[in-house]
Design a protein around this motif. Structure first.
Motif, PDB file in Angstrom:
ATOM      1  N   TYR A  49       0.831  -1.199   0.000  1.00  0.00           N
ATOM      2  CA  TYR A  49       0.000   0.000   0.000  1.00  0.00           C
ATOM      3  C   TYR A  49       0.875   1.263   0.000  1.00  0.00           C
ATOM      4  O   TYR A  49       2.074   1.213   0.241  1.00  0.00           O
ATOM      5  CB  TYR A  49      -0.942  -0.026   1.196  1.00  0.00           C
ATOM      6  N   GLU A  50       0.234   2.384  -0.263  1.00  0.00           N
ATOM      7  CA  GLU A  50       0.960   3.637  -0.468  1.00  0.00           C
ATOM      8  C   GLU A  50       1.798   4.057   0.744  1.00  0.00           C
ATOM      9  O   GLU A  50       2.838   4.697   0.586  1.00  0.00           O
ATOM     10  CB  GLU A  50      -0.022   4.764  -0.833  1.00  0.00           C
ATOM     11  N   GLY A  51       1.363   3.699   1.935  1.00  0.00           N
ATOM     12  CA  GLY A  51       2.124   4.062   3.127  1.00  0.00           C
ATOM     13  C   GLY A  51       3.511   3.453   3.162  1.00  0.00           C
ATOM     14  O   GLY A  51       4.406   3.965   3.841  1.00  0.00           O
ATOM     15  N   ALA A  52       3.705   2.370   2.426  1.00  0.00           N
ATOM     16  CA  ALA A  52       5.012   1.710   2.375  1.00  0.00           C
ATOM     17  C   ALA A  52       5.853   2.185   1.212  1.00  0.00           C
ATOM     18  O   ALA A  52       7.073   2.311   1.332  1.00  0.00           O
ATOM     19  CB  ALA A  52       4.830   0.194   2.272  1.00  0.00           C
ATOM     20  N   ILE A  53       5.221   2.437   0.075  1.00  0.00           N
ATOM     21  CA  ILE A  53       5.975   2.585  -1.170  1.00  0.00           C
ATOM     22  C   ILE A  53       5.990   3.990  -1.755  1.00  0.00           C
ATOM     23  O   ILE A  53       6.783   4.274  -2.652  1.00  0.00           O
ATOM     24  CB  ILE A  53       5.444   1.600  -2.238  1.00  0.00           C
ATOM     25  N   ARG A  54       5.134   4.882  -1.291  1.00  0.00           N
ATOM     26  CA  ARG A  54       5.129   6.254  -1.816  1.00  0.00           C
ATOM     27  C   ARG A  54       5.844   7.169  -0.830  1.00  0.00           C
ATOM     28  O   ARG A  54       5.434   7.315   0.323  1.00  0.00           O
ATOM     29  CB  ARG A  54       3.700   6.745  -2.057  1.00  0.00           C
ATOM     30  N   VAL A  55       6.933   7.759  -1.275  1.00  0.00           N
ATOM     31  CA  VAL A  55       7.741   8.620  -0.411  1.00  0.00           C
ATOM     32  C   VAL A  55       8.023   9.938  -1.133  1.00  0.00           C
ATOM     33  O   VAL A  55       7.752  10.081  -2.320  1.00  0.00           O
ATOM     34  CB  VAL A  55       9.071   7.940  -0.027  1.00  0.00           C
ATOM     35  N   GLY A  56       8.565  10.864  -0.398  1.00  0.00           N
ATOM     36  CA  GLY A  56       8.914  12.165  -0.978  1.00  0.00           C
ATOM     37  C   GLY A  56      10.371  12.201  -1.403  1.00  0.00           C
ATOM     38  O   GLY A  56      11.269  12.053  -0.571  1.00  0.00           O
ATOM     39  N   GLY A  57      10.619  12.393  -2.681  1.00  0.00           N
ATOM     40  CA  GLY A  57      11.978  12.516  -3.183  1.00  0.00           C
ATOM     41  C   GLY A  57      12.327  13.970  -3.452  1.00  0.00           C
ATOM     42  O   GLY A  57      11.446  14.787  -3.763  1.00  0.00           O
ATOM     43  N   ILE A  58      13.594  14.314  -3.318  1.00  0.00           N
ATOM     44  CA  ILE A  58      14.052  15.686  -3.569  1.00  0.00           C
ATOM     45  C   ILE A  58      15.299  15.636  -4.443  1.00  0.00           C
ATOM     46  O   ILE A  58      16.197  14.817  -4.219  1.00  0.00           O
ATOM     47  CB  ILE A  58      14.397  16.424  -2.258  1.00  0.00           C
ATOM     48  N   VAL A  59      15.346  16.498  -5.452  1.00  0.00           N
ATOM     49  CA  VAL A  59      16.536  16.653  -6.290  1.00  0.00           C
ATOM     50  C   VAL A  59      16.952  18.118  -6.242  1.00  0.00           C
ATOM     51  O   VAL A  59      16.153  19.002  -6.574  1.00  0.00           O
ATOM     52  CB  VAL A  59      16.277  16.225  -7.742  1.00  0.00           C
ATOM     53  N   PHE A  60      18.178  18.363  -5.817  1.00  0.00           N
ATOM     54  CA  PHE A  60      18.692  19.737  -5.718  1.00  0.00           C
ATOM     55  C   PHE A  60      19.984  19.852  -6.519  1.00  0.00           C
ATOM     56  O   PHE A  60      20.880  19.016  -6.400  1.00  0.00           O
ATOM     57  CB  PHE A  60      18.958  20.107  -4.253  1.00  0.00           C
TER      58      PHE A  60
END
Length: 468
Positions: free
Chosen positions: A307-318
């Motif tokens: 489910y999304e709680g496990a596999i959807r995260v916030g990525g950042i590219v700077f």
């Protein structure tokens, strides 16, 4: 010494330093790749948390946020995916993760990111957790393309004793175990700062700063625990403190890059390797007895599930002056980092084994639609899940077996199962999932379970995790 001889010697020295082993940072950016484990979606300031993460928030403010960045259910699987650009099920990494008793590791015939970058002239360093195989030296990071490694080889670690769940010391500098006092997270930040301070800025650097935190056991130094003295639950207090400790070290590393004049030439990637850990029982029968301390916001369940709680995260590219601040909810997966980073630095993607990842640099640089249309969440012997466009199919093969279908665009919390109302969509995605399943390699984790072993380590830290 004659000037012409001196000039010739300098030319030879320059050649030895920069070619063929090392390239020039003028042509290739430095890459700082930062990962954390088991971080809840909402457990950073820029997603609305009261947990103090000013440095991560600054990266999010000045960088490009990938708000639909998908990873694997477990952090070890995500590491494998990002390192290879290939779904873990292709080489037997689809079930759980490498345990202290495991005899397997990431197959040595897989071309991985540090090796490809090292061959392109990068100096490569892993500061932190490896967790892609420890049983044989051929699996170790220094044998897989990293010039330098400082940290742990296995998974969860006692943050003060530096021991794994089987009680063995798991703290190394290159290939040698070391005994060292201090808190793991702080030591990793200090090592990264020192490494950058000694690095020649003209040589392109790839540093993977791989934090185990805020993964259990929930431990933090008193100075960080005191920042959250108002939190009564000791596990939640420690978890919050661990996140702030990581954030502090990220800030110190960014300052070190600035001090060396390297910030403008450094591409920074940050993401959690999986969502926050919550109590649950896995399909293998293994249970997780830890506390519920992470906050995955409105996303369903957590680490280890599909489910999304496990596999959807916030990525950042700077990347200063190269990436315009903004955000995107285009589909992006951890496997996309491999081809994207190699494309940026001009490394060929021609290799023996096909790459599942896609170059998503245009999505980041120009905010254009992602070329990715579907994502294999994972496929195992007893369950599988795939995302196609705006729809997601979840199949549980263990009893009681069931099939679930969610329309993620209108139901990101996965509350409304639409499998009965949309049988054609179930059929379509089931066909795609089955195609992936036919390409699945045998699970190395399951194969290891039937082997006799000397080490009998607990699956997780217990209800009373070790304390400093």
């Amino acid at each position: 010494m004659p000037q012409r001889i001196m000039s010739a010697m300098l030319a030879v020295l320059s050649t030895l330093l920069l070619s063929p082993h090392y390239a020039s940072a003028q042509d290739k950016p430095h890459i700082l790749y930062v990962t954390v484990d088991d971080l809840g979606w909402k457990d950073v300031g820029y997603h609305g948390s009261t947990i103090q993460t000013p440095n991560i928030d600054q990266l999010a403010k000045n960088g490009f946020r990938l708000e639909k960045f998908y990873v694997q259910p477990f952090s070890g699987q995500t590491r494998a995916a990002a390192m290879t650009g290939r779904y873990p099920m292709r080489y037997g990494f689809q079930t759980l993760f490498v345990q202290p008793f495991s005899t397997y590791g990431l197959p040595i015939d897989e071309r991985i990111l540090p090796r490809a970058l090292k061959d392109a002239g990068y100096r490569t360093a892993l500061i932190g957790k490896w967790h892609l195989g420890h049983a044989k030296k051929e699996f170790w990071p220094t044998q897989r393309g990293f010039d330098y490694h400082y940290g742990s080889l296995m998974g969860e670690i006692d943050y003060f004793k530096k021991t794994a769940r089987d009680g063995s010391l798991d703290w190394h500098r290159n290939d040698k175990p070391i005994k060292e006092a201090g808190y793991v997270t702080s030591l990793l930040g200090k090592e990264a700062v020192n490494f950058i301070g000694k690095h020649a800025p003209k040589i392109p650097l790839f540093m993977h700063l791989s934090f185990a935190a805020p993964q259990a056991p929930y431990q933090a130094p008193k100075e960080y625990l005191d920042r959250y003295s108002s939190i009564e639950d000791p596990a939640l207090r420690a978890y919050s403190a661990m996140i702030t400790a990581v954030d502090d070290q990220i800030g110190k590393v960014m300052s070190a890059l600035a001090a060396r004049g390297m910030v403008s030439d450094t591409l920074v990637v940050f993401h959690p390797n999986c969502g926050g850990a919550l109590k649950l029982k896995f399909a293998t029968g293994d249970g997780d007895p830890r506390f519920d301390v992470s906050d995955n916001s409105h996303f369903k369940q957590g680490r280890g599930t599909f489910y999304e709680g496990a596999i959807r995260v916030g990525g950042i590219v700077f990347w200063h002056n190269r990436v315009t601040p903004g955000s995107s909810v285009e589909l992006v997966h951890a496997i996309d980092l491999y081809p994207t980073l190699l494309k940026i630095v001009g490394v060929s993607l021609d290799q023996k084994k096909p790459i599942d990842g896609l170059n998503i640099w245009p999505v980041i640089e120009a905010a254009v639609p992602s070329p990715r249309k579907d994502i294999l969440v994972n496929v195992e012997d007893f369950r599988g899940s795939v995302i196609g466009g705006l729809w997601k199919l979840v199949v549980h093969g263990t009893f009681p077996s069931r099939t679930e279908l969610y329309y993620l665009h209108g139901d990101p919390s996965e509350e409304n199962d639409q499998s009965e109302a949309n049988p054609e969509k179930v059929k379509e995605l089931s066909k795609r999932l089955t195609e992936f399943a036919w390409e699945m390699a045998p699970s190395k984790y399951l194969a290891d379970l039937v082997k006799p072993r000397k080490v009998e380590a607990p699956m997780y830290w217990g209800e009373n995790p070790p304390r400093p």
